[in-house]
Design a protein around this motif. Structure first.
Motif, short mmCIF file in Angstrom:
data_model
loop_
_atom_site.label_atom_id
_atom_site.label_comp_id
_atom_site.label_asym_id
_atom_site.label_seq_id
_atom_site.Cartn_x
_atom_site.Cartn_y
_atom_site.Cartn_z
N VAL A 1 2.03 -3.58 -9.22
CA VAL A 1 1.78 -2.20 -8.81
C VAL A 1 2.48 -1.25 -9.78
CG1 VAL A 1 2.10 -0.49 -6.98
CG2 VAL A 1 1.47 -2.84 -6.40
N TYR A 2 3.76 -1.50 -10.03
CA TYR A 2 4.51 -0.66 -10.97
C TYR A 2 3.94 -0.78 -12.37
CZ TYR A 2 8.12 0.47 -7.53
OH TYR A 2 8.79 0.97 -6.44
N PHE B 1 2.25 1.52 -17.01
CA PHE B 1 1.84 1.02 -18.32
C PHE B 1 0.33 1.02 -18.55
CE2 PHE B 1 5.97 -0.98 -17.42
CZ PHE B 1 6.69 -0.47 -18.48
N THR B 2 -0.44 0.41 -17.68
CA THR B 2 -1.86 0.24 -18.00
C THR B 2 -2.74 1.37 -17.48
OG1 THR B 2 -2.46 -1.01 -15.99
CG2 THR B 2 -1.50 -2.25 -17.84
N GLU C 1 0.83 -1.21 0.00
CA GLU C 1 0.00 0.00 0.00
C GLU C 1 0.86 1.26 0.00
OE1 GLU C 1 -2.65 -0.33 3.31
OE2 GLU C 1 -4.13 -1.49 2.16
N THR C 2 1.97 1.23 0.73
CA THR C 2 2.87 2.37 0.75
C THR C 2 3.50 2.59 -0.62
OG1 THR C 2 3.38 2.09 3.10
CG2 THR C 2 4.98 3.32 1.79
N ALA C 3 3.92 1.50 -1.26
CA ALA C 3 4.48 1.63 -2.62
C ALA C 3 3.46 2.23 -3.56
CB ALA C 3 4.93 0.25 -3.12
N ALA C 4 2.21 1.78 -3.46
CA ALA C 4 1.16 2.31 -4.32
C ALA C 4 0.95 3.80 -4.07
CB ALA C 4 -0.14 1.53 -4.08
N ASP D 1 8.25 -10.18 -6.60
CA ASP D 1 7.73 -9.77 -7.91
C ASP D 1 6.21 -9.90 -7.96
OD1 ASP D 1 10.28 -9.24 -8.79
OD2 ASP D 1 10.55 -11.18 -9.76
N VAL D 2 5.68 -10.97 -7.37
CA VAL D 2 4.23 -11.18 -7.36
C VAL D 2 3.53 -10.00 -6.66
CG1 VAL D 2 2.39 -12.59 -6.35
CG2 VAL D 2 4.32 -13.69 -7.53
N LEU D 3 4.14 -9.50 -5.59
CA LEU D 3 3.52 -8.43 -4.81
C LEU D 3 3.69 -7.05 -5.45
CD1 LEU D 3 4.43 -9.30 -1.10
CD2 LEU D 3 2.18 -9.41 -2.19
#
Length: 197
Positions: free
Chosen positions: A168-169, A174-175, A95-98, A162-164
């Motif tokens: 997010v990135y 990209f999308t 959530e912090t990364a997001a 990577d799964v987590l």
């Protein structure tokens, strides 16, 4: 003493004037968010009310300065509470990364730095070493602890990171799909043993 004069001569010298350093970092982050990674020392110095010489004395490049600005703004992001369950700590990291990736004061510099890193060279090495590697290491430590206590699936920790975080990135860069609580919850479920989901 001139307020542009750094306090010590450690390495290239770190700023003595913490208020000036804070202004420079804030100005760099704002300009990067508005104008991209190519904002140079001249613009940053002007916005911060500092001399260009000061910036050259404290930072080797504007990429290094922008990365310092980003790291300064998110210094809290690797903090964890050992009393919190492992899976909850991992959820909070995602959530912090997001939040960092979508909040303009931090998303602007980060997007700019990632764009610069795509070309390789020093910019790429810096962001991998100072941004991605510490965050990856912190997540792996939690995942390994979760595997040990049975709350995380017993799979390769590198893959589970990577799964987590990669989705997010991917959504941000990209999308353009939203980073919702439901999306984060779905990522967390993917790393939990079936019996604990």
């Amino acid at each position: 003493m001139n307020s542009d004069t750094p306090a010590t001569a450690r390495g290239r010298g770190r700023p003595r004037d913490t208020d000036l350093r804070r202004r420079i970092l804030a100005s760099a982050a704002t300009l990067a968010a508005d104008e991209g990674v190519d904002v140079g020392f001249d613009r940053i110095a002007q916005a911060a009310g500092a001399s260009r010489t000061t910036l050259y004395r404290w930072w080797r490049s504007h990429h290094e300065l922008l990365l310092d600005a980003l790291l300064d703004a998110v210094s809290f992001s690797l903090e964890t509470d050992p009393s919190t369950p492992i899976v909850e700590q991992l959820r909070m990291q995602v959530e912090t990364a997001a939040a960092i990736l979508i909040d303009p004061p931090t998303s602007g510099p980060l997007r700019a730095l990632v764009a610069a890193a795509a070309a390789g060279g020093v910019a790429r090495d810096e962001i991998i070493t100072r941004w991605f590697a510490p965050r990856r290491a912190a997540a792996i430590t939690l995942i390994e602890a979760g595997i040990a206590d049975g709350t995380v699936v017993d799979e390769d920790p590198e893959t589970l990171v990577d799964v987590l975080f990669a989705p997010v990135y991917h959504r941000v860069f990209f999308t353009g799909q939203p980073l919702t609580e439901q999306f984060v919850a779905a990522l967390i479920r993917r790393i939990q043993p079936p019996c604990s989901v």
